[in-house]
Scaffold this motif. Structure first.
Motif, mmCIF file in Angstrom:
data_model
loop_
_atom_site.group_PDB
_atom_site.id
_atom_site.type_symbol
_atom_site.label_atom_id
_atom_site.label_comp_id
_atom_site.label_asym_id
_atom_site.label_seq_id
_atom_site.Cartn_x
_atom_site.Cartn_y
_atom_site.Cartn_z
ATOM 1 N N THR A 32 0.847 -1.204 0.000
ATOM 2 C CA THR A 32 0.000 0.000 0.000
ATOM 3 C C THR A 32 0.881 1.252 0.000
ATOM 4 N N GLY A 33 2.049 1.167 0.666
ATOM 5 C CA GLY A 33 2.976 2.308 0.673
ATOM 6 C C GLY A 33 3.437 2.650 -0.742
ATOM 7 N N ILE A 36 0.597 4.239 -2.685
ATOM 8 C CA ILE A 36 0.394 5.612 -2.200
ATOM 9 C C ILE A 36 1.484 6.538 -2.750
ATOM 10 N N ARG A 37 2.739 6.079 -2.751
ATOM 11 C CA ARG A 37 3.821 6.922 -3.295
ATOM 12 C C ARG A 37 3.601 7.206 -4.780
ATOM 13 N N THR A 54 1.346 11.225 4.886
ATOM 14 C CA THR A 54 2.639 10.522 4.822
ATOM 15 C C THR A 54 3.790 11.445 5.223
ATOM 16 N N GLU A 58 1.971 9.884 9.538
ATOM 17 C CA GLU A 58 0.662 9.394 10.017
ATOM 18 C C GLU A 58 0.087 8.402 9.013
ATOM 19 N N LEU A 59 -0.861 7.581 9.479
ATOM 20 C CA LEU A 59 -1.558 6.673 8.559
ATOM 21 C C LEU A 59 -2.538 7.473 7.718
ATOM 22 N N VAL A 60 -2.717 7.083 6.465
ATOM 23 C CA VAL A 60 -3.730 7.713 5.624
ATOM 24 C C VAL A 60 -5.088 7.130 6.050
ATOM 25 N N VAL A 65 -6.865 3.036 1.750
ATOM 26 C CA VAL A 65 -6.117 1.793 1.527
ATOM 27 C C VAL A 65 -7.044 0.600 1.325
ATOM 28 N N GLY A 86 2.496 -4.049 4.280
ATOM 29 C CA GLY A 86 2.079 -2.740 4.798
ATOM 30 C C GLY A 86 0.574 -2.610 4.944
ATOM 31 N N PHE A 87 -0.136 -3.694 4.826
ATOM 32 C CA PHE A 87 -1.604 -3.723 4.984
ATOM 33 C C PHE A 87 -1.999 -5.092 5.534
ATOM 34 N N ARG A 89 -3.120 -2.247 8.585
ATOM 35 C CA ARG A 89 -2.382 -1.516 9.613
ATOM 36 C C ARG A 89 -3.275 -1.028 10.746
ATOM 37 N N GLN A 93 -9.057 -2.044 9.246
ATOM 38 C CA GLN A 93 -8.577 -2.522 7.931
ATOM 39 C C GLN A 93 -8.572 -4.055 7.888
ATOM 40 N N ARG A 134 13.180 8.800 -0.172
ATOM 41 C CA ARG A 134 11.867 8.891 0.477
ATOM 42 C C ARG A 134 11.916 9.952 1.559
ATOM 43 N N ARG A 146 6.549 7.517 12.909
ATOM 44 C CA ARG A 146 6.032 6.312 12.239
ATOM 45 C C ARG A 146 6.125 5.105 13.172
HETATM 46 P P1 AMP Z 1 5.185 2.141 3.972
HETATM 47 O O1 AMP Z 1 5.908 2.227 2.671
HETATM 48 O O2 AMP Z 1 4.429 0.858 4.159
HETATM 49 O O3 AMP Z 1 6.073 2.470 5.159
HETATM 50 O O4 AMP Z 1 4.058 3.281 3.937
HETATM 51 C C1 AMP Z 1 4.396 4.653 3.796
HETATM 52 C C2 AMP Z 1 3.255 5.518 4.311
HETATM 53 O O5 AMP Z 1 2.066 5.253 3.547
HETATM 54 C C3 AMP Z 1 2.848 5.276 5.757
HETATM 55 O O6 AMP Z 1 3.623 6.008 6.679
HETATM 56 C C4 AMP Z 1 1.389 5.724 5.754
HETATM 57 O O7 AMP Z 1 1.301 7.133 5.763
HETATM 58 C C5 AMP Z 1 0.916 5.261 4.387
HETATM 59 N N1 AMP Z 1 0.360 3.880 4.427
HETATM 60 C C6 AMP Z 1 0.853 2.755 3.828
HETATM 61 N N2 AMP Z 1 0.078 1.692 4.079
HETATM 62 C C7 AMP Z 1 -0.938 2.128 4.872
HETATM 63 C C8 AMP Z 1 -2.059 1.498 5.493
HETATM 64 N N3 AMP Z 1 -2.301 0.174 5.363
HETATM 65 N N4 AMP Z 1 -2.889 2.279 6.240
HETATM 66 C C9 AMP Z 1 -2.686 3.612 6.370
HETATM 67 N N5 AMP Z 1 -1.632 4.270 5.839
HETATM 68 C C10 AMP Z 1 -0.760 3.536 5.086
#
Ligand code: AMP
Length: 190
Positions: A32-33, A36-37, A54, A58-60, A65, A86-87, A89, A93, A134, A146
């Motif tokens: 999911t990260g 999102i990126r 991000t 914080e979590l989105v 997601v 990453g899911f 979280r 969810q 990043r 985080r």
């Molecule tokens: P990651 O690459 O998994 O560390 O995710 C990077 C950022 O994306 C996190 O710090 C959150 O802001 C957001 N993110 C990724 N996965 C989730 C998730 N399952 N729920 C909420 N936010 C997420």
């Protein structure tokens, strides 16, 4: 078909190990990260919204997601299996994830949880920030937030899977191949 949740705090090595698991078991993968990126990079309205979360570590919002995963599952119902990186979280969810999978005749087989001490996580993330570019890996305050968010909102998701006897804790300290071996030992019992 094996559906594996790869779990652990930021910097635990989920991405590195996911790549090796994909190669060995022929699995599909969603982070999911990463999604999102890509959304942020596209400059879309959704990208702008999620960047405000991000950037702070914080979590989105859950629904963002959950929609990403619902779309992914629809397209990956067959094959050797999937790694969810990453899911989920949050417990919400995890509950919604079970519903999405069930609606597609699927289920989670195991949550593999990589454990790494905090000091080691900060060290790894700062190092990764130098190469990955990043933004959330380059600022020590964001990294620490985080890790706090993980402890406050995400760590509890392990209990959700433990209650279903689907939880496996893996020592995430050591050589990459050593840790990979520990993950494979569990997967080979599925
Ligand atoms: P990651 O690459 O998994 O560390 O995710 C990077 C950022 O994306 C996190 O710090 C959150 O802001 C957001 N993110 C990724 N996965 C989730 C998730 N399952 N729920 C909420 N936010 C997420």
């Amino acid at each position: 078909m094996k559906n594996i949740v790869l779990f652990g705090p930021p910097g635990a090595g989920k991405g590195t190990q996911a790549e090796k698991l994909i190669a060995k078991y022929g699995l599909d993968h969603v982070s999911t990260g990463d999604v999102i990126r890509a959304e942020i990079k596209s400059g879309s309205e959704l990208g702008k919204l999620v960047k405000s979360y991000t950037d702070k570590g914080e979590l989105v919002p859950d629904q963002v997601v959950i929609d990403i995963i619902a779309d992914y599952v629809l397209k990956h119902k067959t094959g050797n299996g999937n790694i969810f990186d990453g899911f989920p979280r949050t417990t919400f969810q995890a509950e919604e994830f079970d519903k999405i999978l069930a609606a597609n005749g699927l289920k989670v087989d195991v949550m593999l949880s990589l454990t790494v001490p905090d000091e080691e996580l900060v060290k790894r993330l700062l190092l990764r920030g130098k190469d990955s570019g990043r933004a959330d890996d380059s600022n020590e305050d964001v990294i620490k937030n985080r890790i706090s968010v993980y402890k406050a909102q995400t760590a509890v998701v392990a209990d959700y899977y433990a209650a279903q006897n689907k939880y496996a804790e893996i020592n995430g300290v050591g050589g990459i191949d050593e840790i990979f071996g520990r993950l494979c030992e569990v997967i080979d019992t599925l």
